[in-house]
Write a protein that holds these residues in place. Structure first.
Motif, PDB file in Angstrom:
ATOM      1  N   ILE A 184       0.851  -1.187   0.000  1.00 24.00           N
ATOM      2  CA  ILE A 184       0.000   0.000   0.000  1.00 24.00           C
ATOM      3  C   ILE A 184       0.891   1.242   0.000  1.00 24.00           C
ATOM      4  CG2 ILE A 184      -1.727   1.289   1.300  1.00 24.00           C
ATOM      5  CD1 ILE A 184      -2.705  -1.358   2.433  1.00 24.00           C
ATOM      6  N   ARG A 188      -1.873   7.493  -2.696  1.00 25.96           N
ATOM      7  CA  ARG A 188      -2.780   6.532  -3.315  1.00 25.96           C
ATOM      8  C   ARG A 188      -3.764   7.182  -4.287  1.00 25.96           C
ATOM      9  NH1 ARG A 188      -6.213   4.540  -0.260  1.00 25.96           N
ATOM     10  NH2 ARG A 188      -6.000   5.833   1.589  1.00 25.96           N
ATOM     11  N   GLU A 204      -8.561   6.798  -6.798  1.00 25.98           N
ATOM     12  CA  GLU A 204      -7.946   6.296  -5.569  1.00 25.98           C
ATOM     13  C   GLU A 204      -7.719   4.796  -5.688  1.00 25.98           C
ATOM     14  OE1 GLU A 204      -8.693   5.937  -0.726  1.00 25.98           O
ATOM     15  OE2 GLU A 204     -10.270   6.744  -2.019  1.00 25.98           O
ATOM     16  N   SER A 206      -6.383   1.165  -3.623  1.00 26.36           N
ATOM     17  CA  SER A 206      -6.213   0.577  -2.287  1.00 26.36           C
ATOM     18  C   SER A 206      -4.806   0.046  -2.103  1.00 26.36           C
ATOM     19  CB  SER A 206      -7.220  -0.561  -2.076  1.00 26.36           C
ATOM     20  OG  SER A 206      -8.542  -0.087  -2.106  1.00 26.36           O
ATOM     21  N   CYS A 242      -3.878  -2.879  -9.610  1.00 29.65           N
ATOM     22  CA  CYS A 242      -4.329  -2.187  -8.401  1.00 29.65           C
ATOM     23  C   CYS A 242      -5.815  -2.435  -8.192  1.00 29.65           C
ATOM     24  CB  CYS A 242      -4.120  -0.676  -8.499  1.00 29.65           C
ATOM     25  SG  CYS A 242      -2.428  -0.146  -8.793  1.00 29.65           S
ATOM     26  N   ASP A 243      -6.185  -2.718  -6.941  1.00 31.13           N
ATOM     27  CA  ASP A 243      -7.597  -2.674  -6.624  1.00 31.13           C
ATOM     28  C   ASP A 243      -7.915  -1.295  -6.045  1.00 31.13           C
ATOM     29  OD1 ASP A 243      -6.237  -2.984  -4.239  1.00 31.13           O
ATOM     30  OD2 ASP A 243      -7.462  -4.647  -3.501  1.00 31.13           O
ATOM     31  N   CYS A 244      -9.187  -1.010  -5.895  1.00 27.63           N
ATOM     32  CA  CYS A 244      -9.633   0.306  -5.457  1.00 27.63           C
ATOM     33  C   CYS A 244     -10.609   0.152  -4.286  1.00 27.63           C
ATOM     34  CB  CYS A 244     -10.315   1.055  -6.609  1.00 27.63           C
ATOM     35  SG  CYS A 244      -9.247   1.340  -8.041  1.00 27.63           S
ATOM     36  N   PRO A 245     -10.807   1.212  -3.514  1.00 23.26           N
ATOM     37  CA  PRO A 245     -11.792   1.131  -2.422  1.00 23.26           C
ATOM     38  C   PRO A 245     -13.175   0.726  -2.917  1.00 23.26           C
ATOM     39  CG  PRO A 245     -10.435   3.079  -2.171  1.00 23.26           C
ATOM     40  CD  PRO A 245     -10.088   2.494  -3.510  1.00 23.26           C
TER      41      PRO A 245
END
Length: 295
Positions: A184, A188, A204, A206, A242-245
């Motif tokens: 992380i 971000r 954004e 995660s 990348c994953d995201c919120p």
């Protein structure tokens, strides 16, 4: 051995029913299995990725198979996927001698040469990520960091993951992961040139997926790139990095402009907006350099 059984074995092979082949042959006493049956058994085990068992079966008929190019090809294939490249090379070379010019045999020999050739030391023109300050890029104190961070990948792991993904990873990404494999970042947010219709002015993330399989949130992990693409319906254009919120968003490497072995662009895909694609950066290095804190 009946013709009916042989026809059934070939039918199962054509239908990818390899377990059926193994089960049927294993029911026959070992002393009653001949060259043909053991060849079928070894081939089925290879197709089930049970390569060590396949080699064991093929070695039982080594004397009978010494003049059979198909025997050498099949045991070479099993050795190849066990990463026993010298044994594989010898087997494929004999297969090529016995049956010159077979395309599959020649292809495996070429792959072995590429894998075993000394790798030249090349100064990367892209960011090498060797500056100690780069390590401060990561926020290892974040509660979720442990879900992403793996041990630095070996060259074999990198090759294996690339084969699974069917895409060559960018040199800048690989170099970065060799120092710190996933995690992380402190920064971000990737600013957009202008606000979207929904009022969003930045993307954004995660976390950044590392190279490996052990951690769920790694490229080939159980929650990695293929999982997100297949379960989320994201476009088959490359690799999720990348994953995201928001569970409806990901950041991907997009290989459409470059091909599977080229330098991919970085895009954002929003499933909630009918899989809207937003181009973020010309390459991974530019994406990393463009990340900022929310402020």
């Amino acid at each position: 051995m009946s013709e009916e059984l042989l026809e059934q074995l070939e039918e199962w092979h054509e239908e990818d029913e390899y377990e059926e082949i193994v089960d049927a042959i294993m029911e026959i006493p070992a002393e009653e299995r001949d060259y043909v049956l053991i060849s079928h058994l070894g081939r089925a085990m290879s197709n089930l990725e049970r390569y060590e068992e396949a080699v064991e079966q093929f070695l039982l008929i080594a004397e009978e198979g010494k003049d059979d190019p198909l025997w050498h090809y099949r045991i070479g294939l099993a050795y190849y996927y066990l990463e026993q490249y010298e044994d594989a090379r010898r087997a494929f070379e004999v297969a090529d001698h016995l049956e010159p010019g077979d395309d599959d045999t020649l292809e495996f020999l070429e792959w072995i040469r590429n894998k075993t050739a000394p790798k030249p030391v090349v100064e990367s023109a892209v960011m090498a990520y060797t500056d100690p300050d780069v390590l401060s890029f990561w926020n290892d104190s974040a509660p979720a960091a442990e879900k992403y961070v793996s041990a630095p990948p070996t060259d074999d792991v990198i090759e294996s993951v690339e084969e699974a993904l069917v895409f060559k990873l960018p040199a800048s990404y690989v170099n970065m992961m060799k120092l710190h494999n996933g995690g992380i970042p402190h920064n971000r947010y990737f600013p957009l040139g202008e606000a979207t219709a929904e009022g969003k002015d930045a993307i954004e993330i995660s976390g950044i997926l590392g190279i490996g399989r052990e951690k769920k949130k790694s490229l080939a992990g159980s929650l990695g790139s293929r999982f997100m693409i297949e379960t989320g319906g994201y476009p088959e254009v490359g690799v999720v990095i990348c994953d995201c919120p928001s569970e409806s968003e990901v950041v991907m490497l997009d290989y459409r402009p470059s091909g599977n072995d080229g330098e991919p662009e970085v895009i954002h895909v929003d499933k909630g907006q009918d899989y809207k694609i937003t181009r973020l950066a010309v390459n991974f290095e530019a994406f990393i350099n463009g990340l900022v804190s929310k402020g």
